[in-house]
Write a protein that holds these residues in place. Sequence first.
Motif, PDB file in Angstrom:
ATOM      1  N   ALA A 186      -4.427-105.301 -26.247  1.00 58.88           N
ATOM      2  CA  ALA A 186      -4.723-105.543 -27.658  1.00 58.88           C
ATOM      3  C   ALA A 186      -4.485-104.268 -28.447  1.00 58.88           C
ATOM      4  CB  ALA A 186      -6.162-106.014 -27.825  1.00 58.88           C
ATOM      5  N   THR A 187      -3.943-104.407 -29.646  1.00 63.36           N
ATOM      6  CA  THR A 187      -3.641-103.255 -30.491  1.00 63.36           C
ATOM      7  C   THR A 187      -4.671-103.133 -31.605  1.00 63.36           C
ATOM      8  OG1 THR A 187      -1.268-103.464 -30.044  1.00 63.36           O
ATOM      9  CG2 THR A 187      -1.909-102.185 -31.981  1.00 63.36           C
ATOM     10  N   VAL A 188      -5.252-101.956 -31.750  1.00 67.49           N
ATOM     11  CA  VAL A 188      -6.226-101.702 -32.813  1.00 67.49           C
ATOM     12  C   VAL A 188      -5.822-100.437 -33.556  1.00 67.49           C
ATOM     13  CG1 VAL A 188      -8.112-102.808 -31.549  1.00 67.49           C
ATOM     14  CG2 VAL A 188      -7.761-100.335 -31.325  1.00 67.49           C
ATOM     15  N   THR A 189      -6.367-100.306 -34.763  1.00 67.12           N
ATOM     16  CA  THR A 189      -6.098 -99.126 -35.574  1.00 67.12           C
ATOM     17  C   THR A 189      -7.410 -98.520 -36.046  1.00 67.12           C
ATOM     18  OG1 THR A 189      -4.001-100.049 -36.350  1.00 67.12           O
ATOM     19  CG2 THR A 189      -4.959 -98.251 -37.641  1.00 67.12           C
ATOM     20  N   THR A 190      -7.515 -97.222 -35.956  1.00 74.50           N
ATOM     21  CA  THR A 190      -8.690 -96.524 -36.470  1.00 74.50           C
ATOM     22  C   THR A 190      -8.237 -95.335 -37.302  1.00 74.50           C
ATOM     23  OG1 THR A 190     -10.676 -95.266 -35.862  1.00 74.50           O
ATOM     24  CG2 THR A 190      -8.869 -95.269 -34.279  1.00 74.50           C
ATOM     25  N   THR A 191      -8.867 -95.151 -38.442  1.00 77.77           N
ATOM     26  CA  THR A 191      -8.520 -94.017 -39.303  1.00 77.77           C
ATOM     27  C   THR A 191      -9.346 -92.783 -38.987  1.00 77.77           C
ATOM     28  OG1 THR A 191     -10.095 -94.712 -41.006  1.00 77.77           O
ATOM     29  CG2 THR A 191      -7.838 -95.559 -41.184  1.00 77.77           C
ATOM     30  N   VAL A 192     -10.318 -92.934 -38.096  1.00 72.57           N
ATOM     31  CA  VAL A 192     -11.186 -91.816 -37.713  1.00 72.57           C
ATOM     32  C   VAL A 192     -11.224 -91.716 -36.199  1.00 72.57           C
ATOM     33  CG1 VAL A 192     -12.634 -91.981 -39.772  1.00 72.57           C
ATOM     34  CG2 VAL A 192     -13.225 -93.312 -37.735  1.00 72.57           C
ATOM     35  N   ALA A 193     -11.609 -90.567 -35.705  1.00 68.91           N
ATOM     36  CA  ALA A 193     -11.765 -90.407 -34.263  1.00 68.91           C
ATOM     37  C   ALA A 193     -12.998 -91.169 -33.788  1.00 68.91           C
ATOM     38  CB  ALA A 193     -11.903 -88.926 -33.920  1.00 68.91           C
ATOM     39  N   ILE A 194     -12.882 -91.799 -32.630  1.00 68.68           N
ATOM     40  CA  ILE A 194     -14.017 -92.490 -32.018  1.00 68.68           C
ATOM     41  C   ILE A 194     -14.259 -91.863 -30.652  1.00 68.68           C
ATOM     42  CG2 ILE A 194     -14.932 -94.673 -31.183  1.00 68.68           C
ATOM     43  CD1 ILE A 194     -13.156 -96.132 -33.132  1.00 68.68           C
ATOM     44  N   HIS A 195     -15.447 -91.315 -30.478  1.00 68.02           N
ATOM     45  CA  HIS A 195     -15.817 -90.762 -29.178  1.00 68.02           C
ATOM     46  C   HIS A 195     -17.234 -91.215 -28.875  1.00 68.02           C
ATOM     47  CE1 HIS A 195     -16.097 -88.205 -25.699  1.00 68.02           C
ATOM     48  NE2 HIS A 195     -17.204 -87.664 -26.173  1.00 68.02           N
ATOM     49  N   SER A 199     -20.092 -95.897 -24.233  1.00 64.57           N
ATOM     50  CA  SER A 199     -19.102 -96.912 -23.892  1.00 64.57           C
ATOM     51  C   SER A 199     -17.889 -96.317 -23.187  1.00 64.57           C
ATOM     52  CB  SER A 199     -18.638 -97.646 -25.161  1.00 64.57           C
ATOM     53  OG  SER A 199     -17.846 -96.789 -25.970  1.00 64.57           O
ATOM     54  N   GLY A 200     -17.751 -94.993 -23.258  1.00 66.10           N
ATOM     55  CA  GLY A 200     -16.606 -94.339 -22.633  1.00 66.10           C
ATOM     56  C   GLY A 200     -15.352 -94.363 -23.483  1.00 66.10           C
ATOM     57  N   LEU A 201     -15.480 -94.735 -24.744  1.00 62.88           N
ATOM     58  CA  LEU A 201     -14.306 -94.841 -25.617  1.00 62.88           C
ATOM     59  C   LEU A 201     -13.975 -93.490 -26.235  1.00 62.88           C
ATOM     60  CD1 LEU A 201     -12.334 -96.953 -26.799  1.00 62.88           C
ATOM     61  CD2 LEU A 201     -13.843 -97.086 -28.779  1.00 62.88           C
ATOM     62  N   ASP A 202     -12.704 -93.120 -26.199  1.00 67.85           N
ATOM     63  CA  ASP A 202     -12.254 -91.847 -26.761  1.00 67.85           C
ATOM     64  C   ASP A 202     -10.897 -92.078 -27.404  1.00 67.85           C
ATOM     65  OD1 ASP A 202     -11.990 -89.224 -27.455  1.00 67.85           O
ATOM     66  OD2 ASP A 202     -11.857 -88.444 -25.417  1.00 67.85           O
ATOM     67  N   LYS A 213     -10.224-102.687 -20.069  1.00 63.59           N
ATOM     68  CA  LYS A 213     -11.396-101.816 -20.005  1.00 63.59           C
ATOM     69  C   LYS A 213     -11.597-101.074 -21.323  1.00 63.59           C
ATOM     70  CE  LYS A 213     -13.550 -98.300 -17.034  1.00 63.59           C
ATOM     71  NZ  LYS A 213     -13.370 -97.463 -15.820  1.00 63.59           N
ATOM     72  N   GLN A 214     -10.511-100.607 -21.924  1.00 66.35           N
ATOM     73  CA  GLN A 214     -10.604 -99.902 -23.203  1.00 66.35           C
ATOM     74  C   GLN A 214     -11.033-100.856 -24.320  1.00 66.35           C
ATOM     75  OE1 GLN A 214      -6.520 -98.575 -23.048  1.00 66.35           O
ATOM     76  NE2 GLN A 214      -7.153 -96.422 -22.904  1.00 66.35           N
ATOM     77  N   ALA A 215     -10.507-102.091 -24.295  1.00 67.94           N
ATOM     78  CA  ALA A 215     -10.867-103.079 -25.315  1.00 67.94           C
ATOM     79  C   ALA A 215     -12.352-103.418 -25.229  1.00 67.94           C
ATOM     80  CB  ALA A 215     -10.023-104.341 -25.148  1.00 67.94           C
ATOM     81  N   LEU A 216     -12.864-103.504 -24.007  1.00 69.16           N
ATOM     82  CA  LEU A 216     -14.291-103.765 -23.833  1.00 69.16           C
ATOM     83  C   LEU A 216     -15.105-102.615 -24.424  1.00 69.16           C
ATOM     84  CD1 LEU A 216     -16.666-105.366 -22.624  1.00 69.16           C
ATOM     85  CD2 LEU A 216     -16.309-104.101 -20.480  1.00 69.16           C
ATOM     86  N   ALA A 217     -14.692-101.384 -24.173  1.00 69.75           N
ATOM     87  CA  ALA A 217     -15.395-100.234 -24.745  1.00 69.75           C
ATOM     88  C   ALA A 217     -15.337-100.270 -26.267  1.00 69.75           C
ATOM     89  CB  ALA A 217     -14.796 -98.936 -24.208  1.00 69.75           C
ATOM     90  N   PHE A 218     -14.210-100.702 -26.818  1.00 71.67           N
ATOM     91  CA  PHE A 218     -14.042-100.748 -28.270  1.00 71.67           C
ATOM     92  C   PHE A 218     -15.028-101.728 -28.907  1.00 71.67           C
ATOM     93  CE2 PHE A 218     -12.001-102.255 -32.192  1.00 71.67           C
ATOM     94  CZ  PHE A 218     -11.641-101.052 -32.790  1.00 71.67           C
ATOM     95  N   VAL A 219     -15.187-102.909 -28.315  1.00 74.39           N
ATOM     96  CA  VAL A 219     -16.084-103.895 -28.920  1.00 74.39           C
ATOM     97  C   VAL A 219     -17.556-103.605 -28.622  1.00 74.39           C
ATOM     98  CG1 VAL A 219     -14.336-105.702 -28.895  1.00 74.39           C
ATOM     99  CG2 VAL A 219     -15.919-105.519 -26.959  1.00 74.39           C
ATOM    100  N   THR A 368      -8.520 -85.776 -30.077  1.00 72.93           N
ATOM    101  CA  THR A 368      -9.278 -86.484 -31.098  1.00 72.93           C
ATOM    102  C   THR A 368      -9.265 -85.669 -32.373  1.00 72.93           C
ATOM    103  OG1 THR A 368     -11.334 -85.429 -30.386  1.00 72.93           O
ATOM    104  CG2 THR A 368     -10.824 -87.561 -29.425  1.00 72.93           C
ATOM    105  N   ALA A 369      -9.336 -86.376 -33.513  1.00 71.47           N
ATOM    106  CA  ALA A 369      -9.308 -85.668 -34.794  1.00 71.47           C
ATOM    107  C   ALA A 369     -10.678 -85.119 -35.124  1.00 71.47           C
ATOM    108  CB  ALA A 369      -8.843 -86.622 -35.894  1.00 71.47           C
TER     109      ALA A 369
END
Length: 390
Positions: A186-195, A199-202, A213-219, A368-369
């Motif tokens: 799945a493709t997502v867009t974020t304008t800010v850094a997420i860490h 959830s382990g999302l970076d 696994k990344q999509a699960l962390a995102f939601v 990460t920004a």
Amino acid sequence: MAEHQRVPSRRRKLLRVAACGSAALVVLGAGAAGYAYLRLDGNIKSVDIDARLGTARPPTATDGSFNLLVLGSDSRAGGNAELAGGDTGGTARSDTAMVLHVNQDHSRADVVSIPRDTLVPRPDCTDPQGRTVPGAKRAMFNSAYEAGGAACAVKTVEQLSGLRMDHYVEVDFAGFARLVDAIGGATVTTTVAIHDKDSGLDLAPGEHHLDGKQALAFVRTRHGVGDGSDLGRIELQKQMVRSLLKQVGGIGLMSNPVKLWSVGDTLTRSITTDSALASVNSLVGLAEQLKGIGPDQLSLVTLPVAAAPGDPDRVVEQQPAADRLWAALKADQPVPPSVVADQPPNPAEATPTAPAKAPTAGAKAPATASAKAPATAPATAPGTAPAERG
């Protein structure tokens, strides 16, 4: 003379061999199709919601519209513990709940997310073992599933909304990750850094194609972006729903039998449904009803809520907006514009307070920004629970 008789005889033999071969292929094909059908049918787990709830429910719509409750369970059973971490004491709650309303001609759908921390009247329920679970005047919404399973969650939603839940679908952490992988990510867009260490999302700002696994962390992420509230997390889930719909529409399932089988096998292994939906035929019928609904025909909103009196970590329905929302769906009307206009911001699409500093020539861009999203609410924003469970 004898030579002329042998030629037709050889032809007849060849025709018989070809006919037998064709028949064998048909039989083998039918056998494979039968095996596939039984395999997929046998994958599906179900709960007899109708038998558990009886007839004391909102009436079924007669205009062709229908409602489906989608639940995300935080169970750590099986492969979920490795993906999710943490300990829930052997229990599970419905930490994601979406009411899907499909209009009468199946050309549009509205999705209402119910925040897990919403305080609601929980009705008396019967748990999966047949024991009576007393109701509560003021309980967290996601505790209904813990108290009485899927049937109690359905009953609570029906009491809250006044809508009949014609079907229910549940997916757990591992099932969600498998489904995302099966359709190719799945493709997502974020304008800010997420860490988010929980959830382990970076993720750095920008567009990202996520695996399961990344999509699960995102939601699931809350603390790594925005104000840390569940309302912000729901906005990330809405973005993911749109992304998954777009991905499914772009992979050409019907023209790729191998991919169709893979997705079908994964889907049926990953969900639990009500008993009326628990067959390949029923799921295909549902897919037919939904096939004309893509991201552009889908409205996703969060139930209007406000901070609960005396408890800033919980929320309650905000009136009269919540009643107007449920009434619109009951009348098969679009979500009221006033509800749409008052939706929470998506923390992944926030405007950074300062532009990210451009790297110097030859320098490697950071992972990460440094720019962060502005707070969309105070630190004690509604729905900001003191402890993360799901």
